[in-house]
Motif scaffolding. Sequence first.
Motif, mmCIF file in Angstrom:
data_model
loop_
_atom_site.group_PDB
_atom_site.id
_atom_site.type_symbol
_atom_site.label_atom_id
_atom_site.label_comp_id
_atom_site.label_asym_id
_atom_site.label_seq_id
_atom_site.Cartn_x
_atom_site.Cartn_y
_atom_site.Cartn_z
ATOM 1 N N GLU A 73 2.547 31.870 13.325
ATOM 2 C CA GLU A 73 1.535 31.676 12.286
ATOM 3 C C GLU A 73 1.384 30.188 11.974
ATOM 4 O O GLU A 73 0.263 29.689 11.827
ATOM 5 N N GLU A 74 2.486 29.477 11.881
ATOM 6 C CA GLU A 74 2.427 28.038 11.641
ATOM 7 C C GLU A 74 1.646 27.345 12.749
ATOM 8 O O GLU A 74 0.817 26.464 12.490
ATOM 9 N N ARG A 75 1.902 27.738 13.991
ATOM 10 C CA ARG A 75 1.188 27.156 15.132
ATOM 11 C C ARG A 75 -0.301 27.492 15.058
ATOM 12 O O ARG A 75 -1.151 26.640 15.310
ATOM 13 N N PHE A 76 -0.632 28.734 14.712
ATOM 14 C CA PHE A 76 -2.035 29.116 14.558
ATOM 15 C C PHE A 76 -2.713 28.226 13.526
ATOM 16 O O PHE A 76 -3.819 27.738 13.744
ATOM 17 N N GLN A 77 -2.078 28.017 12.384
ATOM 18 C CA GLN A 77 -2.662 27.198 11.323
ATOM 19 C C GLN A 77 -2.937 25.782 11.823
ATOM 20 O O GLN A 77 -3.995 25.206 11.545
ATOM 21 N N GLN A 78 -1.994 25.233 12.584
ATOM 22 C CA GLN A 78 -2.147 23.886 13.123
ATOM 23 C C GLN A 78 -3.324 23.822 14.103
ATOM 24 O O GLN A 78 -4.194 22.950 14.002
ATOM 25 N N VAL A 79 -3.372 24.760 15.050
ATOM 26 C CA VAL A 79 -4.438 24.783 16.048
ATOM 27 C C VAL A 79 -5.790 25.047 15.381
ATOM 28 O O VAL A 79 -6.797 24.424 15.723
ATOM 29 N N PHE A 80 -5.817 25.960 14.414
ATOM 30 C CA PHE A 80 -7.063 26.262 13.708
ATOM 31 C C PHE A 80 -7.589 25.039 12.970
ATOM 32 O O PHE A 80 -8.787 24.733 13.020
ATOM 33 N N THR A 81 -6.716 24.311 12.283
ATOM 34 C CA THR A 81 -7.126 23.113 11.561
ATOM 35 C C THR A 81 -7.731 22.089 12.516
ATOM 36 O O THR A 81 -8.778 21.499 12.232
#
Length: 109
Positions: A73-81
């Motif tokens: 989830e942390e990685r998703f947030q980073q990539v999404f941003t």
Amino acid sequence: MLLPLGSIVYLKEGTTKTMIINRAIVVEINGKEQMFEYEGCLYPLGSEEKKNYLFNSGQIDKVIFKGYADEDEERFQQVFTEWQEKNQIPLAEVEQSEQDEEDKLFGGK
């Protein structure tokens, strides 16, 4: 920062809980790409054809439960941003007076 999948919220003026089942939904409205931050379904009923809702964080009144979050989830947030900064797709807005368009976006009444 987006809420994790599985989060349960009340939408403003809503009386039923909504569970987040999808994020960052890009749609075309009036010939322009726009994004809804979330897609949700009624809780505890789950996803039903034509009964899911597209909405943004500004339409959330209260977070009842925050979904599971781990390193993915942390990685998703980073990539999404990063994706959001690169693509600059505006958030969609649905006005009350646009009932026909709203019916399309929210699955009809």
